[in-house]
Design an enzyme around this catalytic site. Structure first.
Site, PDB file in Angstrom:
ATOM      1  N   SER A 190       0.932  -0.790  -0.258  1.00 45.87           N
ATOM      2  CA  SER A 190       0.037   0.616   0.007  1.00 45.87           C
ATOM      3  C   SER A 190       0.684   1.245   0.350  1.00 45.87           C
ATOM      4  O   SER A 190       1.294   1.846   1.127  1.00 45.87           O
ATOM      5  CB  SER A 190      -1.027  -0.344   1.170  1.00 45.87           C
ATOM      6  OG  SER A 190      -1.579   1.345   1.349  1.00 45.87           O
ATOM      7  N   LYS A 222      -1.423  -1.054  -4.188  1.00 44.57           N
ATOM      8  CA  LYS A 222      -2.428  -0.202  -3.607  1.00 44.57           C
ATOM      9  C   LYS A 222      -2.139   1.450  -3.217  1.00 44.57           C
ATOM     10  O   LYS A 222      -1.218   1.386  -3.473  1.00 44.57           O
ATOM     11  CB  LYS A 222      -3.114  -0.230  -2.312  1.00 44.57           C
ATOM     12  CG  LYS A 222      -4.364   0.154  -1.724  1.00 44.57           C
ATOM     13  CD  LYS A 222      -5.171  -0.423  -0.690  1.00 44.57           C
ATOM     14  CE  LYS A 222      -4.517   0.115   0.927  1.00 44.57           C
ATOM     15  NZ  LYS A 222      -5.382  -0.889   1.692  1.00 44.57           N
ATOM     16  N   LYS A 246      -3.513   5.371  -2.599  1.00 45.92           N
ATOM     17  CA  LYS A 246      -4.767   5.985  -1.772  1.00 45.92           C
ATOM     18  C   LYS A 246      -5.092   7.320  -3.540  1.00 45.92           C
ATOM     19  O   LYS A 246      -4.096   7.506  -3.430  1.00 45.92           O
ATOM     20  CB  LYS A 246      -3.384   6.556  -0.386  1.00 45.92           C
ATOM     21  CG  LYS A 246      -3.485   5.539   0.707  1.00 45.92           C
ATOM     22  CD  LYS A 246      -5.037   4.551   1.003  1.00 45.92           C
ATOM     23  CE  LYS A 246      -3.888   4.036   2.061  1.00 45.92           C
ATOM     24  NZ  LYS A 246      -5.553   3.420   3.125  1.00 45.92           N
ATOM     25  N   ASP A 263      -7.576   2.922  -2.766  1.00 45.11           N
ATOM     26  CA  ASP A 263      -8.314   3.199  -1.823  1.00 45.11           C
ATOM     27  C   ASP A 263      -8.897   4.955  -1.053  1.00 45.11           C
ATOM     28  O   ASP A 263      -7.566   5.090  -0.839  1.00 45.11           O
ATOM     29  CB  ASP A 263      -7.347   2.696  -0.409  1.00 45.11           C
ATOM     30  CG  ASP A 263      -7.926   2.340   1.084  1.00 45.11           C
ATOM     31  OD1 ASP A 263      -9.117   2.789   1.468  1.00 45.11           O
ATOM     32  OD2 ASP A 263      -7.313   1.531   2.228  1.00 45.11           O
ATOM     33  N   GLU A 321     -11.169   0.097  -2.716  1.00 46.38           N
ATOM     34  CA  GLU A 321     -11.634  -0.092  -1.299  1.00 46.38           C
ATOM     35  C   GLU A 321     -12.335   1.424  -0.739  1.00 46.38           C
ATOM     36  O   GLU A 321     -11.808   3.107  -0.942  1.00 46.38           O
ATOM     37  CB  GLU A 321     -10.128  -0.035  -0.702  1.00 46.38           C
ATOM     38  CG  GLU A 321     -10.453  -0.465   0.416  1.00 46.38           C
ATOM     39  CD  GLU A 321      -8.310  -1.204   1.503  1.00 46.38           C
ATOM     40  OE1 GLU A 321      -8.132  -1.577   0.395  1.00 46.38           O
ATOM     41  OE2 GLU A 321      -8.755  -0.577   2.982  1.00 46.38           O
ATOM     42  N   ASP A 353     -13.695  -1.808   3.919  1.00 47.17           N
ATOM     43  CA  ASP A 353     -12.940  -1.952   5.182  1.00 47.17           C
ATOM     44  C   ASP A 353     -13.114  -1.074   5.973  1.00 47.17           C
ATOM     45  O   ASP A 353     -13.751  -2.390   7.312  1.00 47.17           O
ATOM     46  CB  ASP A 353     -11.203  -0.779   4.920  1.00 47.17           C
ATOM     47  CG  ASP A 353     -10.291  -0.751   5.018  1.00 47.17           C
ATOM     48  OD1 ASP A 353     -10.185  -1.585   6.619  1.00 47.17           O
ATOM     49  OD2 ASP A 353      -9.243  -0.620   5.076  1.00 47.17           O
ATOM     50  N   LYS A 371      -8.939  -7.306   8.687  1.00 47.16           N
ATOM     51  CA  LYS A 371      -8.200  -6.517   9.369  1.00 47.16           C
ATOM     52  C   LYS A 371      -8.556  -6.963  11.407  1.00 47.16           C
ATOM     53  O   LYS A 371      -9.791  -6.946  11.451  1.00 47.16           O
ATOM     54  CB  LYS A 371      -7.782  -4.723   9.260  1.00 47.16           C
ATOM     55  CG  LYS A 371      -7.518  -4.416   7.823  1.00 47.16           C
ATOM     56  CD  LYS A 371      -7.076  -2.660   8.830  1.00 47.16           C
ATOM     57  CE  LYS A 371      -7.023  -2.090   7.064  1.00 47.16           C
ATOM     58  NZ  LYS A 371      -7.061  -0.945   7.813  1.00 47.16           N
ATOM     59  N   GLY A 428      -3.494  -4.076   6.380  1.00 42.51           N
ATOM     60  CA  GLY A 428      -2.437  -3.644   7.507  1.00 42.51           C
ATOM     61  C   GLY A 428      -2.622  -2.386   7.842  1.00 42.51           C
ATOM     62  O   GLY A 428      -3.584  -1.764   7.769  1.00 42.51           O
TER      63      GLY A 428
HETATM   64  O1  OSB Z   1      -7.076   2.221   4.728  1.00 43.33           O
HETATM   65  O2  OSB Z   1      -5.990  -0.046   4.458  1.00 43.33           O
HETATM   66  C1  OSB Z   1      -5.818   1.490   4.685  1.00 43.33           C
HETATM   67  C2  OSB Z   1      -2.697   2.138   7.076  1.00 43.33           C
HETATM   68  C3  OSB Z   1      -3.327   2.757   7.876  1.00 43.33           C
HETATM   69  C4  OSB Z   1      -4.650   2.790   8.041  1.00 43.33           C
HETATM   70  C5  OSB Z   1      -5.390   1.958   7.139  1.00 43.33           C
HETATM   71  C6  OSB Z   1      -5.197   2.381   6.044  1.00 43.33           C
HETATM   72  C7  OSB Z   1      -3.549   1.711   5.651  1.00 43.33           C
HETATM   73  C8  OSB Z   1      -3.206   0.885   4.930  1.00 43.33           C
HETATM   74  C9  OSB Z   1      -1.276   1.175   4.733  1.00 43.33           C
HETATM   75  O3  OSB Z   1      -3.403   1.404   3.604  1.00 43.33           O
HETATM   76  C10 OSB Z   1      -1.079  -0.650   5.075  1.00 43.33           C
HETATM   77  C11 OSB Z   1      -0.027  -1.285   5.815  1.00 43.33           C
HETATM   78  O4  OSB Z   1       0.957  -0.996   5.208  1.00 43.33           O
HETATM   79  O5  OSB Z   1      -0.341  -1.508   6.843  1.00 43.33           O
HETATM   80 MG    MG Z   2      -7.788   1.012   3.455  1.00 38.56          MG
END
Ligand code: OSB
Ligand code: MG
Length: 370
Positions: free
Chosen positions: A136, A162, A164, A189, A214, A239, A263, A291
């Site tokens: 991500s 992924k 953002k 996401d 997402e 999520d 998660k 994550g």
């Molecule tokens: O939305 O998945 C998410 C990190 C912190 C809070 C929310 C998210 C995320 C990530 C990173 O997308 C995932 C990772 O590398 O741990």
């Molecule tokens: Mg997410």
């Protein structure tokens, strides 16, 4: 097991790369690490994935400390616990607060697998020897920089990228990225950055052949997501909206998503994560493991969970070195050519590095039976 002692530590670990989402930027990973000891002296570790600020869900580092100190730890001290699956039942008088509950439950799983001589993956029924991993990537300052970080992740072998997105950093950015990486499995996401008023814009994302989008809409919504899913081709992945098996059931019945990001912290623990996994498998809904920029402890739990069969899409569990100069486990988690080997040793498969843990600890408190 009968729990005799719990230590909460607040750790602060600098991130190698600041992580930006539609809500802001995280520079340091601040979190609570739990050390739980039972009467036989077996020690288990758990990680609370709550951040300092409540931008992802409502929980924070301080609310999880409060919930653990004042409500959850008193419920487990001196309590005979047969199996970690019983933890949610033990906590049933306490609403929500999933991340706080999960931190404790994770430590109990750690103790349980050591005492029953099995690996965490094995105890959960996970049969995969290695898992596929994605990455991500946070929002970058320029599109050129975004291309650069994607190129590095592709070169490192990650199986899915992924990105953002947020209003103003979506269609144009995705178009350029798709032109540069026509064949790389990609997804977006939004962390709830849009509403149904943005539907025309969200529809435009269909042209980029993304694996999924997402959490485009509100963090507590499943109704509008169902409306949106009927109007776009790209599968929606939920999520933030999913905190339990019940939430997953309702979202699937409504048609709010085609994929679920599981998660552990967001759903109250490993046991509930497995229940959601099993339900989705039965319904033909693919899942993957999300994550929270975890340290090695939470990451080890994610890896064991991902060994289950319906984790059919690469997760966000990148290698330790993507996040930190030094992780708090040995060996560190290594992703090679987009795979992580699932440890087969008894326990979580990684040893907590007490020296590193102490180095990163900024506060701690111990709770014992009185
Ligand atoms: O939305 O998945 C998410 C990190 C912190 C809070 C929310 C998210 C995320 C990530 C990173 O997308 C995932 C990772 O590398 O741990
Ligand atoms: Mg997410």
């Amino acid at each position: 097991m009968k729990i005799k002692k719990v230590t909460i530590r607040h750790l602060s670990m600098q991130l190698k790369h600041p992580f930006s989402t539609s809500f802001g930027t995280i520079y340091n990973k601040e979190f609570l690490l739990l050390e739980v000891e039972d009467e036989q002296g077996t020690i288990g570790f758990g990680e609370s994935v709550a951040f300092e600020a409540p931008w992802y869900t409502e929980e924070t580092l301080k609310t999880t400390w409060h919930m653990m100190e004042d409500f959850l730890i008193p419920l487990i001290l001196n309590q005979e616990i047969e199996h970690p699956d019983d933890t949610l039942e033990l906590f049933k008088g306490i609403r929500k607060n999933y991340m706080a509950k999960s931190a404790i439950e994770g430590a109990l799983w750690d103790i349980y697998v050591q005492q029953t001589n099995q690996s965490l993956a094995q105890a959960l029924g996970g049969k995969k020897e290695k898992i596929e991993v994605g990455i991500s990537l946070g929002i970058q300052e320029t599109i050129d920089k975004q291309i650069e970080v994607v190129a590095k992740a592709v070169k490192d072998g990650y199986k899915r990228i992924k990105l953002k997105i947020k209003p103003g950093w979506d269609i144009e950015m995705m178009r350029v990225l798709r032109e540069n990486f026509p064949d790389v499995p990609m997804m977006a996401d939004a962390n709830s950055a849009y509403t149904l008023a943005d539907i025309e814009k969200i529809k435009q994302l269909d042209e980029f052949n993304l694996m999924m989008i997402e959490q485009p809409l509100s963090s507590d919504d499943i109704i509008d997501h169902a409306v949106l899913q009927r109007q776009i081709k790209t599968p929606i992945c939920l999520d933030e909206s999913i905190h339990s098996l019940e939430d997953a059931r309702k979202a699937i019945e409504l048609g709010s998503c085609g994929v679920i990001n599981i998660k552990i912290g967001r759903v109250g623990g490993i046991s509930e994560a497995k229940r959601i996994h099993d339900y989705c498998e039965d319904k033909g809904i693919p899942v993957w493991c999300g994550g929270m920029l975890e340290s090695g402890i939470g990451r080890a739990h994610n890896i064991a969970l991902t060994a289950l069969s319906n984790f059919v899409m690469p997760g966000d569990t990148a290698g330790s070195s993507h996040y930190f100069e030094q992780d708090i486990i040995t060996p560190e988690v290594i992703a090679r050519d987009g795979y992580i080997t699932v440890p087969q040793e008894v326990g979580i498969g990684y040893t907590p590095n007490l020296e590193a843990i102490n180095k990163y600890t900024v506060a701690s408190k111990t709770y014992k039976c009185v």
